[in-house]
Write an enzyme that holds these catalytic residues in place. Sequence first.
Site, short mmCIF file in Angstrom:
data_model
loop_
_atom_site.label_atom_id
_atom_site.label_comp_id
_atom_site.label_asym_id
_atom_site.label_seq_id
_atom_site.Cartn_x
_atom_site.Cartn_y
_atom_site.Cartn_z
N ASP A 1 0.22 4.67 -0.23
CA ASP A 1 -0.06 5.64 0.60
C ASP A 1 0.69 7.25 0.16
O ASP A 1 1.75 6.94 -0.40
CB ASP A 1 0.13 5.46 2.06
N1 URA Z 1 0.66 -0.82 2.77
C1 URA Z 1 0.70 0.30 3.37
O1 URA Z 1 0.35 0.33 4.55
N2 URA Z 1 0.76 1.32 2.70
C2 URA Z 1 0.95 1.36 1.37
O2 URA Z 1 1.32 2.42 0.83
C3 URA Z 1 1.02 -0.04 0.86
C4 URA Z 1 0.82 -1.12 1.25
#
Ligand code: URA
Length: 233
Positions: free
Chosen positions: A101
Amino acid sequence: MRLDKFLCETTELTRTLAKKAMHRGEVSIDGEMVKNPATQVGEAQQVTWLGQRLSLVGLRYLMVYKPAGVECTARRGLYPLITDLVDLPKAERLQTVGRLDVDTTGLVLLTDDGQWSHRVTSPKRRCGKVYRVALADPIEGDAEKDVRRAFAEGVLLDGEEKPTRPAELEMTSPTEARLTLFEGKYHQVKRMFAAVGNRVEALHRESIGDIKLDAGLAPGEWRHLTDEEIASV
Ligand code: URA
Protein backbone atom coordinates in the site's frame (compact mmCIF):
# COMPACT_ATOMS: atom_id res chain seq x y z
CA MET A 1 16.33 -4.82 -36.05
CA ARG A 2 18.05 -1.52 -36.97
CA LEU A 3 20.91 -0.54 -34.71
CA ASP A 4 19.36 2.80 -33.68
CA LYS A 5 16.12 1.01 -32.66
CA PHE A 6 18.13 -1.62 -30.78
CA LEU A 7 19.87 1.13 -28.78
CA CYS A 8 16.55 2.78 -27.96
CA GLU A 9 15.13 -0.53 -26.75
CA THR A 10 18.07 -1.41 -24.53
CA THR A 11 19.24 1.96 -23.14
CA GLU A 12 17.74 5.28 -22.08
CA LEU A 13 18.90 6.86 -25.37
CA THR A 14 16.38 8.43 -27.73
CA ARG A 15 16.85 7.73 -31.42
CA THR A 16 18.58 11.13 -31.92
CA LEU A 17 20.95 10.52 -28.99
CA ALA A 18 21.59 6.97 -30.22
CA LYS A 19 22.65 8.34 -33.60
CA LYS A 20 24.95 10.85 -31.89
CA ALA A 21 26.49 8.08 -29.75
CA MET A 22 27.16 6.06 -32.91
CA HIS A 23 28.63 9.09 -34.60
CA ARG A 24 31.02 9.57 -31.65
CA GLY A 25 32.21 5.97 -32.12
CA GLU A 26 30.70 4.73 -28.84
CA VAL A 27 28.82 1.78 -30.36
CA SER A 28 30.25 -1.53 -31.56
CA ILE A 29 28.86 -4.73 -33.01
CA ASP A 30 31.01 -7.81 -32.36
CA GLY A 31 33.92 -5.53 -31.45
CA GLU A 32 33.70 -3.40 -34.63
CA MET A 33 32.77 0.27 -34.30
CA VAL A 34 29.56 0.98 -36.25
CA LYS A 35 28.38 4.45 -37.23
CA ASN A 36 25.49 3.67 -39.56
CA PRO A 37 22.16 3.75 -37.64
CA ALA A 38 20.50 1.59 -40.32
CA THR A 39 22.89 -1.34 -39.73
CA GLN A 40 20.89 -4.50 -39.00
CA VAL A 41 21.58 -6.28 -35.71
CA GLY A 42 21.27 -10.08 -35.86
CA GLU A 43 20.15 -12.19 -32.88
CA ALA A 44 23.59 -13.69 -32.26
CA GLN A 45 25.46 -10.39 -32.47
CA GLN A 46 26.89 -8.59 -29.47
CA VAL A 47 26.22 -4.86 -29.30
CA THR A 48 28.12 -2.65 -26.87
CA TRP A 49 27.71 1.01 -25.98
CA LEU A 50 30.63 2.62 -24.12
CA GLY A 51 31.94 -0.90 -23.53
CA GLN A 52 28.72 -2.07 -21.86
CA ARG A 53 27.10 -5.12 -23.45
CA LEU A 54 23.45 -4.52 -24.34
CA SER A 55 20.80 -7.20 -24.40
CA LEU A 56 17.16 -7.22 -25.44
CA VAL A 57 16.27 -10.17 -23.25
CA GLY A 58 18.30 -9.45 -20.11
CA LEU A 59 16.09 -10.13 -17.12
CA ARG A 60 16.41 -7.83 -14.13
CA TYR A 61 15.78 -8.55 -10.45
CA LEU A 62 15.90 -5.75 -7.88
CA MET A 63 15.02 -5.00 -4.29
CA VAL A 64 13.76 -1.52 -3.40
CA TYR A 65 13.36 -0.01 0.05
CA LYS A 66 9.91 1.51 -0.46
CA PRO A 67 9.30 4.68 1.55
CA ALA A 68 5.77 5.79 2.46
CA GLY A 69 4.07 7.95 -0.17
CA VAL A 70 5.17 5.86 -3.16
CA GLU A 71 2.80 3.72 -5.23
CA CYS A 72 3.41 0.16 -6.46
CA THR A 73 1.40 0.50 -9.68
CA ALA A 74 2.28 1.13 -13.30
CA ARG A 75 -0.35 3.86 -13.73
CA ARG A 76 0.66 7.36 -12.78
CA GLY A 77 -1.64 8.95 -10.20
CA LEU A 78 -1.22 11.14 -7.14
CA TYR A 79 2.04 9.67 -5.88
CA PRO A 80 5.46 8.91 -7.36
CA LEU A 81 5.76 5.34 -8.69
CA ILE A 82 8.09 2.71 -7.24
CA THR A 83 9.87 2.49 -10.61
CA ASP A 84 10.63 6.25 -10.39
CA LEU A 85 13.12 5.32 -7.64
CA VAL A 86 15.09 3.09 -10.02
CA ASP A 87 17.63 4.89 -12.19
CA LEU A 88 17.92 2.19 -14.86
CA PRO A 89 16.98 2.36 -18.53
CA LYS A 90 13.34 1.36 -19.12
CA ALA A 91 12.75 1.05 -15.37
CA GLU A 92 9.05 1.65 -16.01
CA ARG A 93 8.90 -1.81 -17.59
CA LEU A 94 9.78 -3.53 -14.32
CA GLN A 95 6.85 -5.21 -12.58
CA THR A 96 6.21 -5.18 -8.85
CA VAL A 97 6.24 -8.65 -7.28
CA GLY A 98 3.34 -8.29 -4.83
CA ARG A 99 2.31 -4.72 -4.08
CA LEU A 100 2.54 -2.69 -0.90
CA ASP A 101 0.00 0.00 0.00
CA VAL A 102 1.05 3.59 -0.46
CA ASP A 103 1.57 4.07 3.31
CA THR A 104 3.43 0.74 3.81
CA THR A 105 7.24 0.78 3.85
CA GLY A 106 9.91 -1.87 3.28
CA LEU A 107 10.89 -4.57 0.84
CA VAL A 108 9.54 -4.50 -2.71
CA LEU A 109 10.88 -6.80 -5.42
CA LEU A 110 10.87 -5.66 -9.04
CA THR A 111 11.53 -7.83 -12.09
CA ASP A 112 10.70 -8.33 -15.74
CA ASP A 113 10.74 -12.12 -15.28
CA GLY A 114 7.05 -13.06 -15.13
CA GLN A 115 7.72 -16.71 -14.24
CA TRP A 116 9.92 -15.78 -11.29
CA SER A 117 7.33 -13.28 -10.10
CA HIS A 118 4.67 -15.99 -10.25
CA ARG A 119 6.86 -18.32 -8.18
CA VAL A 120 7.29 -15.67 -5.48
CA THR A 121 3.60 -14.81 -5.24
CA SER A 122 2.00 -18.23 -5.74
CA PRO A 123 0.55 -19.38 -2.37
CA LYS A 124 1.36 -22.97 -3.38
CA ARG A 125 5.09 -22.25 -3.00
CA ARG A 126 4.60 -20.95 0.54
CA CYS A 127 7.07 -18.12 0.16
CA GLY A 128 6.57 -16.30 3.49
CA LYS A 129 6.24 -12.52 3.54
CA VAL A 130 7.19 -11.08 6.91
CA TYR A 131 5.59 -7.83 8.09
CA ARG A 132 6.36 -5.71 11.13
CA VAL A 133 3.09 -4.23 12.37
CA ALA A 134 2.36 -1.37 14.78
CA LEU A 135 -1.12 -1.65 16.27
CA ALA A 136 -3.55 0.94 17.64
CA ASP A 137 -4.73 -1.27 20.54
CA PRO A 138 -2.60 -3.53 22.74
CA ILE A 139 -3.01 -7.29 22.50
CA GLU A 140 -2.13 -8.92 25.82
CA GLY A 141 -2.73 -11.98 27.95
CA ASP A 142 -5.39 -14.40 26.64
CA ALA A 143 -6.16 -12.08 23.73
CA GLU A 144 -2.69 -12.75 22.34
CA LYS A 145 -3.33 -16.50 22.27
CA ASP A 146 -6.76 -15.96 20.72
CA VAL A 147 -5.47 -13.75 17.91
CA ARG A 148 -2.50 -16.06 17.28
CA ARG A 149 -4.90 -19.03 17.03
CA ALA A 150 -7.36 -17.11 14.82
CA PHE A 151 -4.58 -16.16 12.37
CA ALA A 152 -3.13 -19.69 12.43
CA GLU A 153 -6.57 -21.16 11.62
CA GLY A 154 -7.53 -18.44 9.11
CA VAL A 155 -9.93 -15.51 9.42
CA LEU A 156 -12.79 -14.60 7.12
CA LEU A 157 -12.12 -11.14 5.70
CA ASP A 158 -14.88 -8.72 4.75
CA GLY A 159 -16.19 -9.52 1.29
CA GLU A 160 -14.28 -12.85 0.97
CA GLU A 161 -15.74 -16.33 0.70
CA LYS A 162 -12.75 -18.29 1.92
CA PRO A 163 -10.76 -17.68 5.11
CA THR A 164 -7.14 -16.55 4.93
CA ARG A 165 -4.45 -19.23 4.74
CA PRO A 166 -2.68 -20.03 8.02
CA ALA A 167 -0.47 -17.13 9.08
CA GLU A 168 2.11 -16.91 11.87
CA LEU A 169 1.81 -14.17 14.50
CA GLU A 170 4.49 -13.22 17.00
CA MET A 171 3.83 -10.32 19.40
CA THR A 172 7.08 -8.43 20.01
CA SER A 173 5.37 -5.99 22.43
CA PRO A 174 1.67 -5.42 23.30
CA THR A 175 1.28 -3.09 20.29
CA GLU A 176 3.91 -4.51 17.93
CA ALA A 177 3.77 -7.74 15.98
CA ARG A 178 5.60 -9.72 13.36
CA LEU A 179 3.18 -11.42 10.98
CA THR A 180 4.17 -13.97 8.31
CA LEU A 181 1.75 -14.45 5.42
CA PHE A 182 1.91 -17.10 2.71
CA GLU A 183 -0.45 -15.36 0.30
CA GLY A 184 -1.14 -11.77 -0.74
CA LYS A 185 -4.72 -10.56 -0.63
CA TYR A 186 -5.60 -6.88 -1.02
CA HIS A 187 -4.78 -4.94 2.21
CA GLN A 188 -4.45 -8.34 3.87
CA VAL A 189 -2.58 -7.40 7.04
CA LYS A 190 -4.83 -4.41 7.74
CA ARG A 191 -7.98 -6.46 7.07
CA MET A 192 -6.80 -9.35 9.26
CA PHE A 193 -6.26 -7.08 12.24
CA ALA A 194 -9.57 -5.32 11.51
CA ALA A 195 -11.23 -8.77 11.62
CA VAL A 196 -10.05 -9.15 15.23
CA GLY A 197 -11.13 -5.61 16.20
CA ASN A 198 -7.76 -3.87 15.95
CA ARG A 199 -6.22 -1.30 13.59
CA VAL A 200 -2.83 -1.20 11.88
CA GLU A 201 -1.05 2.11 12.49
CA ALA A 202 2.15 1.33 10.59
CA LEU A 203 3.26 -1.53 8.38
CA HIS A 204 6.70 -2.50 7.13
CA ARG A 205 7.72 -5.55 5.06
CA GLU A 206 11.00 -7.07 6.25
CA SER A 207 11.43 -10.06 3.94
CA ILE A 208 10.02 -12.25 1.20
CA GLY A 209 11.12 -15.89 1.45
CA ASP A 210 14.88 -15.83 2.07
CA ILE A 211 15.24 -12.34 0.62
CA LYS A 212 15.63 -9.81 3.42
CA LEU A 213 15.52 -6.04 3.04
CA ASP A 214 19.19 -5.04 2.95
CA ALA A 215 20.10 -3.16 6.15
CA GLY A 216 22.50 -1.07 4.04
CA LEU A 217 19.68 0.45 1.99
CA ALA A 218 18.00 3.70 3.03
CA PRO A 219 14.34 4.39 2.18
CA GLY A 220 14.13 5.09 -1.56
CA GLU A 221 17.30 3.13 -2.41
CA TRP A 222 17.55 -0.09 -4.42
CA ARG A 223 20.05 -2.75 -5.45
CA HIS A 224 20.21 -5.70 -7.82
CA LEU A 225 19.44 -9.08 -6.23
CA THR A 226 22.36 -11.49 -5.98
CA ASP A 227 22.29 -14.75 -7.99
CA GLU A 228 21.79 -16.56 -4.69
CA GLU A 229 18.74 -14.44 -3.80
CA ILE A 230 17.23 -15.00 -7.24
CA ALA A 231 17.76 -18.75 -7.00
CA SER A 232 16.37 -18.92 -3.45
CA VAL A 233 12.77 -18.60 -4.65
N1 URA B 1 -1.10 -5.97 3.80
C1 URA B 1 -1.60 -4.71 3.86
O1 URA B 1 -2.62 -4.48 4.47
N2 URA B 1 -0.92 -3.74 3.23
C2 URA B 1 0.26 -3.95 2.57
O2 URA B 1 0.83 -3.00 2.03
C3 URA B 1 0.76 -5.25 2.53
C4 URA B 1 0.06 -6.25 3.15
